[in-house]
Design a protein around this motif. Structure first.
Motif, mmCIF file in Angstrom:
data_model
loop_
_atom_site.group_PDB
_atom_site.id
_atom_site.type_symbol
_atom_site.label_atom_id
_atom_site.label_comp_id
_atom_site.label_asym_id
_atom_site.label_seq_id
_atom_site.Cartn_x
_atom_site.Cartn_y
_atom_site.Cartn_z
ATOM 1 N N ALA A 91 6.135 38.990 43.893
ATOM 2 C CA ALA A 91 6.002 37.916 44.887
ATOM 3 C C ALA A 91 4.706 37.142 44.664
ATOM 4 C CB ALA A 91 6.006 38.516 46.294
ATOM 5 N N ALA A 251 8.765 47.843 47.847
ATOM 6 C CA ALA A 251 8.706 46.633 48.684
ATOM 7 C C ALA A 251 9.610 46.767 49.913
ATOM 8 C CB ALA A 251 9.113 45.413 47.863
ATOM 9 N N PRO A 255 7.363 46.682 53.715
ATOM 10 C CA PRO A 255 7.336 45.205 53.696
ATOM 11 C C PRO A 255 6.052 44.599 54.270
ATOM 12 C CG PRO A 255 8.911 46.029 55.336
ATOM 13 C CD PRO A 255 8.485 47.200 54.512
ATOM 14 N N ASN A 256 5.528 45.170 55.361
ATOM 15 C CA ASN A 256 4.311 44.611 55.959
ATOM 16 C C ASN A 256 3.101 44.830 55.057
ATOM 17 O OD1 ASN A 256 5.821 43.857 58.143
ATOM 18 N ND2 ASN A 256 5.246 45.608 59.419
ATOM 19 N N HIS A 258 3.215 45.092 51.811
ATOM 20 C CA HIS A 258 3.386 44.180 50.673
ATOM 21 C C HIS A 258 2.875 42.784 51.032
ATOM 22 C CE1 HIS A 258 6.313 42.435 47.425
ATOM 23 N NE2 HIS A 258 5.085 42.510 46.987
ATOM 24 N N LEU A 259 3.241 42.330 52.230
ATOM 25 C CA LEU A 259 2.799 41.015 52.706
ATOM 26 C C LEU A 259 1.276 40.951 52.787
ATOM 27 C CD1 LEU A 259 4.507 38.575 53.567
ATOM 28 C CD2 LEU A 259 4.274 39.324 55.948
ATOM 29 N N ARG A 368 10.206 36.618 43.996
ATOM 30 C CA ARG A 368 10.406 36.559 45.448
ATOM 31 C C ARG A 368 9.474 35.552 46.131
ATOM 32 N NH1 ARG A 368 13.090 40.909 47.663
ATOM 33 N NH2 ARG A 368 12.954 39.610 49.537
ATOM 34 N N ASP A 370 10.102 33.954 48.687
ATOM 35 C CA ASP A 370 10.215 34.097 50.145
ATOM 36 C C ASP A 370 9.064 34.955 50.696
ATOM 37 O OD1 ASP A 370 11.505 36.173 48.611
ATOM 38 O OD2 ASP A 370 12.432 36.948 50.446
ATOM 39 N N ILE A 371 8.737 36.031 49.984
ATOM 40 C CA ILE A 371 7.631 36.900 50.424
ATOM 41 C C ILE A 371 6.300 36.162 50.265
ATOM 42 C CG2 ILE A 371 6.403 39.068 49.964
ATOM 43 C CD1 ILE A 371 9.144 40.223 49.000
ATOM 44 N N TYR A 372 6.167 35.456 49.144
ATOM 45 C CA TYR A 372 4.943 34.689 48.892
ATOM 46 C C TYR A 372 4.698 33.682 50.021
ATOM 47 C CZ TYR A 372 1.661 31.417 46.758
ATOM 48 O OH TYR A 372 0.574 30.611 46.520
#
Length: 440
Positions: A91, A251, A255-256, A258-259, A368, A370-372
């Motif tokens: 990402a 990931a 998820p949090n 990773h963000l 990804r 979207d994550i970025y």
């Protein structure tokens, strides 16, 4: 630190270990750590140098590492099963440019007579057509012309192959799973050498040239053993280089976290390119530490601060040799992923025809944006970045057709098979390699 202003709530994992290889383009990881950006997100991070790219990938897959500085081709190669099979995603793209091709001094002396000169200095970019008579001479004498690159799915492998083929030199084919040497029908024989060992391997005469990231081209100049003849900026202007990779399973599970990691890395990239690179000298000082790159300050500074030295004493301005944030460098474009896949196909790592739709599907599985963009929006909301720092919300993930390649061939990521058909050297259409021969 959790619960701090700006930190993402509900981090699933706070203690993390990331891997890297000793190259200047690992800088976003070092800066995110040294400047406290990871801590701002409530993350306690360890950063650890790895022995080589294979070990690094294996440790991300088996969970010993939470994520790592990776070659752009690694998540793609792993996901499609070339080499180690595993679903890896990215990402965050770590940088643009940053590589060079260096040849031994005696090879340079032989090349030089075929290079146009102006005012006593070579005209850049230097094309591989100047190397072709040298390679042809070796072939006629029955001697192999050996060159080094860092990994089969590395940017360096594809850039070296691209440069050679553009000059009429065949870099050879792969035919997996039986033949993964990449040397079928080759004029120049490419093999793997770990980056920090490149200068010593060149000096020993085991290889006559190599493609590697910094500081290992400038190191050859400082040691007086080789001449960088071309940078990847001149092969493909503003090409994507490394990515930050994690396993898809990781990931999905965190998820949090990773963000939060992507947020810290974006801030590091912004710092690296801020105010016309004013922070680069400080970045070079950090990177010269043995825990990170461990090369001399002057060697790293030679390319990180806006110049690049070719032949000893021939130092030229190259402000975009290392780009970490401008030109949307950190955004994971689908078209970048597809370019790598086209080169895997071109050289037989993908040994059968794939429709255009396949390239798009793989790009979307691995890259990804979207994550970025979720991380970017958090930074904007916190006042740490502006909307204009990032691509628009309706970004398609495809750059416009790019023509700034050394051979002038235009790349349109939405038409991979049409692109492959433009090359004189390389697989195209239904071609594949069988028993050492290209067949239709």
């Amino acid at each position: 630190m959790p619960g701090q202003v700006g930190a993402i709530d509900n981090l699933e994992k706070e203690e993390l270990k990331f891997g890297f290889i000793k190259l200047t383009d690992m800088a976003p990881l070092a800066i995110a750590y040294e400047k406290g950006y990871f801590e701002d997100e409530g993350l306690y991070v360890q950063i650890e140098a790895q022995a080589n790219w294979k070990v690094l990938l294996d440790r991300v897959i088996n969970g010993e590492l939470d994520g790592a500085h990776m070659l752009a081709g690694q998540p793609l190669g792993a996901t499609i099963g070339f080499g180690t099979q595993a679903h890896i995603i990215t990402a965050f793209s770590m940088d643009l440019n940053g590589n060079g091709i260096t040849v031994a001094n005696d090879i340079w002396q032989q090349m030089k007579q075929h290079v146009p000169m102006e005012g006593g200095k070579p005209v850049h970019p230097i094309k591989a057509s100047a190397l072709k008579p040298v390679v042809d001479q070796y072939k006629s004498e029955g001697k192999p012309f050996n060159m080094g690159m860092v990994f089969p799915v590395s940017t360096h492998n594809y850039e070296l192959r691209y440069w050679l083929a553009a000059g009429g030199i065949k870099p050879g084919y792969y035919a997996p799973p039986q033949d993964i040497s990449g040397q079928i029908n080759a004029d120049a024989l490419l093999s793997v050498t770990p980056p920090p060992q490149m200068p010593a391997t060149l000096e020993a005469g085991t290889i006559y040239g190599y493609c590697v990231g910094e500081p290992w081209n400038q190191q050859a100049v400082f040691k007086g053993i080789g001449v960088p003849v071309v940078t990847d900026y001149e092969i493909w202007k503003d090409n994507p280089e490394k990515v930050f990779g994690v396993s898809k399973a990781w990931a999905d599970r965190y998820p949090n976290t990773h963000l939060a990691v992507v947020k810290a890395l974006i801030r590091a990239a912004m710092w690296l390119d801020a105010d016309n690179n004013k922070n680069r000298p400080e970045a070079v000082k950090i990177l010269s530490d043995s825990a990170y790159v461990g090369a001399d300050y002057d060697v790293i500074a030679n390319s990180m601060t806006g110049t690049f030295e070719y032949e000893k004493g021939d130092k030229r301005p190259l402000p975009d040799f290392n780009v970490f944030f401008r030109y949307n460098a950190t955004y994971p474009y689908y078209s970048d992923a597809i370019w790598y896949l086209t080169q895997m196909r071109r050289w037989g790592q993908i040994n059968e025809h794939k429709p255009d739709s396949w390239y798009m599907e793989v790009a979307k599985k691995v890259y990804r944006p979207d994550i970025y963009m979720a991380a970017a929006k958090e930074l904007i909301a916190e006042g740490k970045a502006k909307n204009s720092d990032f691509p628009a919300d309706d970004e398609s993930g495809f750059k416009p057709p790019q023509g700034e390649f050394i051979d002038g061939i235009v790349y349109d990521g939405s038409k991979p098979n049409e692109y492959l058909a433009k090359f004189a050297i390389g697989l195209k259409g239904k071609q594949r390699v069988v028993d050492g021969k290209v067949v239709e």
